[in-house]
Scaffold this active site. Structure first.
Site, short mmCIF file in Angstrom:
data_model
loop_
_atom_site.label_atom_id
_atom_site.label_comp_id
_atom_site.label_asym_id
_atom_site.label_seq_id
_atom_site.Cartn_x
_atom_site.Cartn_y
_atom_site.Cartn_z
N GLU A 117 0.85 -1.19 0.06
CA GLU A 117 0.14 -0.04 -0.15
C GLU A 117 0.94 1.28 0.00
O GLU A 117 0.48 2.42 -0.29
CB GLU A 117 -0.77 0.11 1.19
CG GLU A 117 -2.35 0.33 0.88
CD GLU A 117 -3.30 0.20 2.13
OE1 GLU A 117 -4.42 -0.56 1.92
OE2 GLU A 117 -2.95 0.59 3.24
N HIS A 142 7.77 -26.88 -1.44
CA HIS A 142 6.87 -28.26 -2.19
C HIS A 142 5.94 -27.58 -3.07
O HIS A 142 5.13 -28.66 -3.62
CB HIS A 142 6.37 -29.08 -0.98
CG HIS A 142 7.57 -29.88 -0.38
ND1 HIS A 142 8.15 -30.96 -0.51
CD2 HIS A 142 8.34 -29.32 0.65
CE1 HIS A 142 9.22 -31.29 0.42
NE2 HIS A 142 9.26 -30.24 1.15
N LYS A 161 -13.83 0.16 -4.23
CA LYS A 161 -15.01 0.81 -3.43
C LYS A 161 -16.17 1.60 -4.20
O LYS A 161 -17.45 1.42 -3.94
CB LYS A 161 -14.70 1.47 -2.23
CG LYS A 161 -13.75 0.73 -1.38
CD LYS A 161 -13.20 1.82 -0.23
CE LYS A 161 -12.00 1.26 0.76
NZ LYS A 161 -11.45 2.13 1.57
O1 PA5 Z 1 -3.65 1.41 5.79
C1 PA5 Z 1 -4.75 1.75 5.64
O2 PA5 Z 1 -4.98 3.11 5.79
C2 PA5 Z 1 -6.10 0.85 5.41
O3 PA5 Z 1 -5.77 -0.54 5.35
C3 PA5 Z 1 -6.92 1.15 6.43
O4 PA5 Z 1 -6.36 0.58 7.80
C4 PA5 Z 1 -8.11 -0.02 6.28
O5 PA5 Z 1 -8.88 0.32 5.02
C5 PA5 Z 1 -9.28 -0.03 7.32
O6 PA5 Z 1 -9.65 1.47 7.53
P1 PA5 Z 1 -10.46 2.09 8.59
O7 PA5 Z 1 -9.70 1.69 9.95
O8 PA5 Z 1 -10.87 3.47 8.49
O9 PA5 Z 1 -11.79 1.21 8.88
#
Ligand code: PA5
Length: 444
Positions: free
Chosen positions: A285, A306, A420
């Protein structure tokens, strides 16, 4: 203190020390951007100094909440996804028995929900909880993420049916942002105990906030030691006395520049499987942007030797490995002698399992390096709270530096919105009417 080490000798067939050193100015500049707040995404640098800012009072308060949940519950369900899930899951899995789920619970079991939209997963969890005393830790910075919101709605309803709304409220803890957001509003209305995710700490860098610390404490692990390990690594990284994060960031970027586009995080201990899942989110990310970035993936060895071993040994030479190498295992178990020796194992009778595992690790490293797969090792003296704290901060700091070397903003994630938008349009969420029409036209 037992400290982690980074060994890079076995990358030198693919890149030279000069290639790695040529990134040293960019690495130092990246570290300076983290400490001075002068780089892209500088409104999300709260994690940099977080370990030393976590007060003993906060840790004690988290431990007290954890103790109260443990006293009143057989099971606590931690609801969250992405950064609001993976850190706690990684640390708990690393520290607990491989068979914790099947053993009589010592205190209280921590289960996870809201990390998928599996109907069977939630229905089966509901069934499991139907005769249990359970509590909920709901973790969401935004409070509106679809997966945890669905899970919380379902489990909250179940808990309120079991206990009534007021009693249920005493077994729900919300971890969310300080002031805004749907979950904050609900928690205030219902009087839930709450903890704050600081605005300047992004989800994937939040394991050392109550997001990770509360579930880890409920599972019975030492959050003081975890934070101490992280604080020691933070201090040494930021004052320049420990250059491991720079070394890792520069080496992986040198490999990337030489055409090694895929990094495989390898472990030889099944307890580290979810540490790799956490690492994948952290690096994927943070770096996969602007059509560039190392693709982070992971394997569990020797299991995956394996299955994926063939590809790694002989497939396209676009990969490198980073091995999490654990020096000592917690238990001691030796291979028994067998008179009949039908399996031919008597040549290793009396040896520890860990010795065999280490020879598998060394043999694999030699074979993969010979086969053209550069290999880095991150050596962990043991798997303990302190060492995991060091490792978490090391990976976070290296990730920030590495993203800056790559030339991206390591602290945003614009790409996660595209699916989304389509999902909301398909589900006809109010406000998405235009997108719904467009997607319908596209699908025909
Ligand atoms: O790293 C990030 O920002 C995302 O992975 C969020 O943690 C994830 O989408 C969850 O978001 P939230 O804590 O707002 O529910």
């Amino acid at each position: 203190m037992k400290t982690i080490q980074v060994v890079t000798n076995d990358v030198l067939g693919a890149v030279s020390q000069a290639d790695i050193d040529s990134l040293s100015a960019a690495g130092k500049d990246g570290l300076a951007k983290l400490t001075n707040g002068t780089g892209l995404g500088n409104d999300f640098l709260g994690w940099v100094t977080l370990p030393k800012e976590i007060t003993p009072a906060l840790l004690d308060d988290i431990n007290a909440t954890a103790a109260s949940l443990r006293d009143n519950c057989d099971v606590v369900v931690a609801i969250g996804i992405g950064g609001s899930y993976l850190g706690a899951k990684a640390v708990i899995e690393a520290l607990q028995s491989n068979f914790a789920a099947f053993e009589p619970a010592k205190g209280c079991r921590v289960l996870f929900a809201g990390q998928n939209i599996g109907e069977d997963y939630l229905a089966e969890l509901q069934a499991y909880l139907s005769d249990k005393k359970f509590g909920i830790i709901v973790i969401s910075k935004s409070g509106t993420t679809t997966e945890p919101a669905i899970a919380f709605r379902i489990l909250r309803e179940q808990l309120e049916k079991q206990l009534g709304r007021e009693e249920a409220g005493k077994r729900i803890v919300a971890v969310t942002d300080a002031a805004r957001g749907a979950l904050r509003t609900l928690a205030n209305t219902e009087g839930y105990k709450t903890y704050v995710i600081p605005d300047n700490v992004g989800g994937r860098f939040s394991v050392l906030t109550p997001v990770g610390l509360l579930p880890i404490a409920v599972a019975g692990f030492d959050i003081h030691a975890l934070v101490e390990g992280a604080a020691a690594m933070a201090k040494a990284t930021l004052d320049g006395s420990n250059t491991l994060a720079l070394k890792y960031a520069q080496t992986r970027n040198a490999l990337y520049n030489s055409g090694k586009k895929i990094e495989i995080l390898v472990n030889y201990n099944p307890k580290l499987h979810f540490l790799a899942e956490w690492w994948k989110q952290l690096y994927g990310e943070s770096e996969g942007k602007d059509h560039k970035g190392i693709f982070p993936t992971a394997v569990d060895f020797t299991t995956d030797l394996h299955s994926m071993g063939q590809w790694i040994q002989d497939g396209e030479r676009s990969i490198f490995e980073t091995v999490l190498s654990v020096e000592s295992s917690e238990n001691e178990l030796r291979i028994p002698f067998d008179e009949a020796n039908l399996d031919g194992l008597n040549y290793i009778a009396g040896k520890r399992i860990d010795e065999v595992n280490k020879m598998a690790e060394l043999g694999t490293r030699l074979a993969h390096v010979d086969g053209g797969v550069p290999n880095m090792r991150i050596v962990l003296p043991e798997i303990s709270e302190n060492v995991l704290g060091q490792l978490i901060y090391f990976f976070e700091a290296a990730c920030g530096i590495s993203g800056y070397i790559l030339g991206v903003n390591p602290f945003n994630q614009p790409g996660v919105e595209a699916y989304k938008k389509n999902m909301f349009a398909l589900l006809e969420k109010p406000g998405y009417e235009e997108a719904t029409a467009a997607i319908r036209a596209k699908l025909g």
